[in-house]
Design a protein around this motif. Structure first.
Motif, short mmCIF file in Angstrom:
data_model
loop_
_atom_site.label_atom_id
_atom_site.label_comp_id
_atom_site.label_asym_id
_atom_site.label_seq_id
_atom_site.Cartn_x
_atom_site.Cartn_y
_atom_site.Cartn_z
N LEU A 250 0.83 -1.21 0.00
CA LEU A 250 0.00 0.00 0.00
C LEU A 250 0.86 1.25 0.00
O LEU A 250 1.94 1.29 0.59
N LEU B 149 -1.90 6.42 2.32
CA LEU B 149 -3.27 5.95 2.52
C LEU B 149 -3.55 5.48 3.95
O LEU B 149 -4.71 5.36 4.35
N ILE C 68 -7.12 4.75 5.95
CA ILE C 68 -7.48 3.35 6.22
C ILE C 68 -7.73 3.15 7.70
O ILE C 68 -8.70 2.50 8.10
N LYS D 62 -10.28 -2.11 -1.56
CA LYS D 62 -10.23 -0.70 -1.15
C LYS D 62 -11.51 -0.26 -0.44
O LYS D 62 -12.09 0.79 -0.72
#
Length: 86
Positions: free
Chosen positions: A24, A28, A32, A59
């Motif tokens: 990843l 992000l 998350i 996602k």
């Protein structure tokens, strides 16, 4: 990863989820983590929670969280009223 996996609290597919996490984009992670906290709160029965790797692969942190305790309110507009049975 461990902090997220503990927060997610559905202990399946550890190695696959960990490999996905490593790939990843690190920018992000705050989104998350924030979404995961709300998602876990909205699915207290973890049998209904997605597997961690599914959450990451698809996602799901971009998805809306539906509050299971929210009451349903019918929209009040002319079209709806037209079709209501009386």
């Amino acid at each position: 990863f461990e902090a997220w996996y503990d927060l997610y609290n559905k202990k399946v597919d550890l190695s696959v989820a960990k490999n996905k996490w490593r790939k990843l984009n690190k920018s992000l992670i705050p989104a998350i983590m924030d979404h995961t906290e709300r998602y876990v709160a909205s699915t207290p029965d973890k049998q209904f929670r997605k597997a961690p790797v599914v959450y990451l692969n698809q996602k799901h942190w971009l998805n809306e969280i539906i509050d299971p305790d929210a009451s349903f309110a019918e929209p009040e507009n002319e079209l709806v009223n037209k079709w209501k049975f009386k």
